[in-house]
Design an enzyme around this catalytic site. Structure first.
Site, PDB file in Angstrom:
ATOM      1  N   ARG A  33       0.841  -1.197   0.000  1.00  0.00           N
ATOM      2  CA  ARG A  33       0.000   0.000   0.000  1.00  0.00           C
ATOM      3  C   ARG A  33       0.887   1.262   0.000  1.00  0.00           C
ATOM      4  O   ARG A  33       0.571   2.265  -0.636  1.00  0.00           O
ATOM      5  CB  ARG A  33      -0.884  -0.050   1.252  1.00  0.00           C
ATOM      6  CG  ARG A  33      -1.907   1.019   1.336  1.00  0.00           C
ATOM      7  CD  ARG A  33      -3.095   0.751   0.438  1.00  0.00           C
ATOM      8  NE  ARG A  33      -4.001   1.879   0.503  1.00  0.00           N
ATOM      9  CZ  ARG A  33      -5.285   1.844   0.165  1.00  0.00           C
ATOM     10  NH1 ARG A  33      -5.821   0.723  -0.287  1.00  0.00           N
ATOM     11  NH2 ARG A  33      -6.024   2.911   0.257  1.00  0.00           N
ATOM     12  N   ILE A  89      -8.055   5.897   0.545  1.00  0.00           N
ATOM     13  CA  ILE A  89      -7.408   6.673   1.598  1.00  0.00           C
ATOM     14  C   ILE A  89      -5.928   6.784   1.228  1.00  0.00           C
ATOM     15  O   ILE A  89      -5.283   5.753   1.013  1.00  0.00           O
ATOM     16  CB  ILE A  89      -7.526   5.938   2.960  1.00  0.00           C
ATOM     17  CG1 ILE A  89      -8.986   5.584   3.262  1.00  0.00           C
ATOM     18  CG2 ILE A  89      -6.895   6.768   4.072  1.00  0.00           C
ATOM     19  CD1 ILE A  89      -9.879   6.713   3.601  1.00  0.00           C
ATOM     20  N   ASN A 124     -11.048  17.254  -0.174  1.00  0.00           N
ATOM     21  CA  ASN A 124     -11.951  16.126  -0.454  1.00  0.00           C
ATOM     22  C   ASN A 124     -13.404  16.589  -0.328  1.00  0.00           C
ATOM     23  O   ASN A 124     -13.709  17.516   0.427  1.00  0.00           O
ATOM     24  CB  ASN A 124     -11.706  15.001   0.561  1.00  0.00           C
ATOM     25  CG  ASN A 124     -12.603  13.798   0.322  1.00  0.00           C
ATOM     26  OD1 ASN A 124     -12.757  13.328  -0.804  1.00  0.00           O
ATOM     27  ND2 ASN A 124     -13.226  13.297   1.378  1.00  0.00           N
ATOM     28  N   HIS A 165     -17.179  15.013   0.688  1.00  0.00           N
ATOM     29  CA  HIS A 165     -17.773  13.847   1.342  1.00  0.00           C
ATOM     30  C   HIS A 165     -19.294  14.017   1.398  1.00  0.00           C
ATOM     31  O   HIS A 165     -19.781  15.091   1.762  1.00  0.00           O
ATOM     32  CB  HIS A 165     -17.206  13.711   2.757  1.00  0.00           C
ATOM     33  CG  HIS A 165     -17.795  12.557   3.510  1.00  0.00           C
ATOM     34  ND1 HIS A 165     -17.442  11.244   3.251  1.00  0.00           N
ATOM     35  CD2 HIS A 165     -18.731  12.516   4.482  1.00  0.00           C
ATOM     36  CE1 HIS A 165     -18.155  10.452   4.046  1.00  0.00           C
ATOM     37  NE2 HIS A 165     -18.938  11.192   4.801  1.00  0.00           N
ATOM     38  N   ASP A 185      -6.656  15.059   6.194  1.00  0.00           N
ATOM     39  CA  ASP A 185      -5.539  14.799   7.108  1.00  0.00           C
ATOM     40  C   ASP A 185      -5.349  13.290   7.203  1.00  0.00           C
ATOM     41  O   ASP A 185      -5.853  12.542   6.344  1.00  0.00           O
ATOM     42  CB  ASP A 185      -5.761  15.487   8.468  1.00  0.00           C
ATOM     43  CG  ASP A 185      -6.912  14.867   9.251  1.00  0.00           C
ATOM     44  OD1 ASP A 185      -7.488  13.846   8.795  1.00  0.00           O
ATOM     45  OD2 ASP A 185      -7.252  15.397  10.321  1.00  0.00           O
ATOM     46  N   GLY A 223      -6.597  11.072   9.118  1.00  0.00           N
ATOM     47  CA  GLY A 223      -7.735  10.255   9.547  1.00  0.00           C
ATOM     48  C   GLY A 223      -8.686  10.012   8.377  1.00  0.00           C
ATOM     49  O   GLY A 223      -8.423  10.426   7.248  1.00  0.00           O
ATOM     50  N   ASP A 268     -11.829  11.139   6.812  1.00  0.00           N
ATOM     51  CA  ASP A 268     -12.799  12.251   6.759  1.00  0.00           C
ATOM     52  C   ASP A 268     -12.781  13.107   8.025  1.00  0.00           C
ATOM     53  O   ASP A 268     -13.828  13.566   8.496  1.00  0.00           O
ATOM     54  CB  ASP A 268     -14.223  11.704   6.494  1.00  0.00           C
ATOM     55  CG  ASP A 268     -14.311  10.963   5.171  1.00  0.00           C
ATOM     56  OD1 ASP A 268     -13.660  11.385   4.204  1.00  0.00           O
ATOM     57  OD2 ASP A 268     -15.037   9.951   5.111  1.00  0.00           O
TER      58      ASP A 268
END
Ligand code: GRF
Length: 213
Positions: free
Chosen positions: A78, A105, A120, A122, A154, A156, A158
Site C-alpha cells: 500500500r 485513503i 476532499n 464527502h 488529514d 484520519g 474524513d
C-alpha cells in the site's frame, strides 16, 4: 480604461482524482469553461484515478486533459501505491489536489507532499457519517438532515479541517440513490464555489478552522 486582468501565472493548477462517474469533476470543468480560467482562478491540468474504465476518466479525455491511473493491485505494498500516486500527481505540479469521489485513503507519503492542499468532498455532514457509506449510514440512522462537506484531508478518515458544508433534507420516501443524487446537486455547486475561492483568495488553516480571506 478596462481593469487589467490578473496575469495568467495566478491561475492555480488543479489535479483532480476520481474513482467513478466524475460528475463533480464535470462541474469543475464546466465552471472553468463558462467562467474562464483567469476569472475562476484555477485550471485542471490532469485527472488521476485508481482504476481504469470509469466515466470520470472518459470525461477528462473528452476535455482533452492528460490522465493517469495508479492501481493498488499493481504495487507490492500500500505504501508503494501511495508513493507512486504522489509521484504521478507531483508530475503535474499542482497547487491544489481535489479528491472528487476518489474512493481511496491516501498514505503518509502523499500527505507529506500534498497535506494542506488536498481537498476532499464527502456526502454527509462531517463529523457525522464518515467513511465510504456516508449516505447509507445517515439514512439508516434516521437523521432528518444530511448533506455534504468539503474539507482538507488529514491522516484520519474524513477528519480534516472543514472548509464548507451544504445541507440536504432527508425525505420519508428517500432511498440511498435518490438521497445521494440530491446531495450531489448541492455538492457539485459547493465544490465549484470552494475550489474557486481557495484558488482566487488563498487560505489559512488555523487548527481546525479554515480561513479564506
Ligand atoms: C460524491 O458524492 C462524493 O462525495 C462521493 O462519491 C460521489 C462521487 O460522485 N465520495 P461523482 O463521481 O463526482 O459523480
Amino acid at each position: 480604461m478596462a481593469a487589467a486582468k490578473p496575469p495568467a501565472s495566478v491561475v492555480k493548477r488543479l489535479v483532480v482524482l476520481v474513482s467513478g462517474s466524475g460528475t463533480n469533476l464535470q462541474a469543475l470543468l464546466d465552471a472553468i469553461e463558462t467562467t474562464g480560467t483567469e476569472e475562476y482562478g484555477a485550471e485542471i491540468v490532469a485527472v488521476g484515478a485508481d482504476r481504469e474504465g470509469i466515466e470520470g476518466l472518459a470525461r477528462a479525455e473528452r476535455a482533452g486533459l492528460p490522465t493517469f491511473v495508479v492501481r493498488v493491485k499493481d504495487h507490492a505494498t500500500r505504501e508503494g501505491w501511495d508513493a507512486a500516486l504522489a509521484e504521478a500527481v507531483a508530475d503535474h505540479r499542482p497547487d491544489l489536489v481535489v479528491s472528487a469521489g476518489f474512493m481511496k485513503i491516501v498514505g503518509k507519503e502523499f500527505l507529506a507532499r500534498f497535506g494542506g492542499r488536498f481537498v476532499n468532498t464527502h456526502p454527509a455532514l462531517l463529523p457525522s457519517f464518515p467513511g465510504a457509506h456516508g449516505v447509507r449510514d445517515a439514512l439508516a440512522y434516521g437523521a432528518r438532515v444530511t448533506g455534504c462537506t468539503v474539507h482538507f484531508v488529514d491522516d484520519g478518515v474524513d477528519t480534516g479541517p472543514i472548509i464548507a458544508q451544504g445541507v440536504v433534507e432527508i425525505r420519508d420516501e428517500d432511498d440511498e440513490s435518490a438521497l445521494h443524487e440530491r446531495i450531489k446537486e448541492v455538492e457539485r455547486r459547493l465544490l465549484v464555489d470552494v475550489v474557486g475561492r481557495l484558488a482566487r483568495n488563498g487560505y489559512r488553516i488555523e487548527g481546525r478552522k479554515v480561513v479564506i480571506p
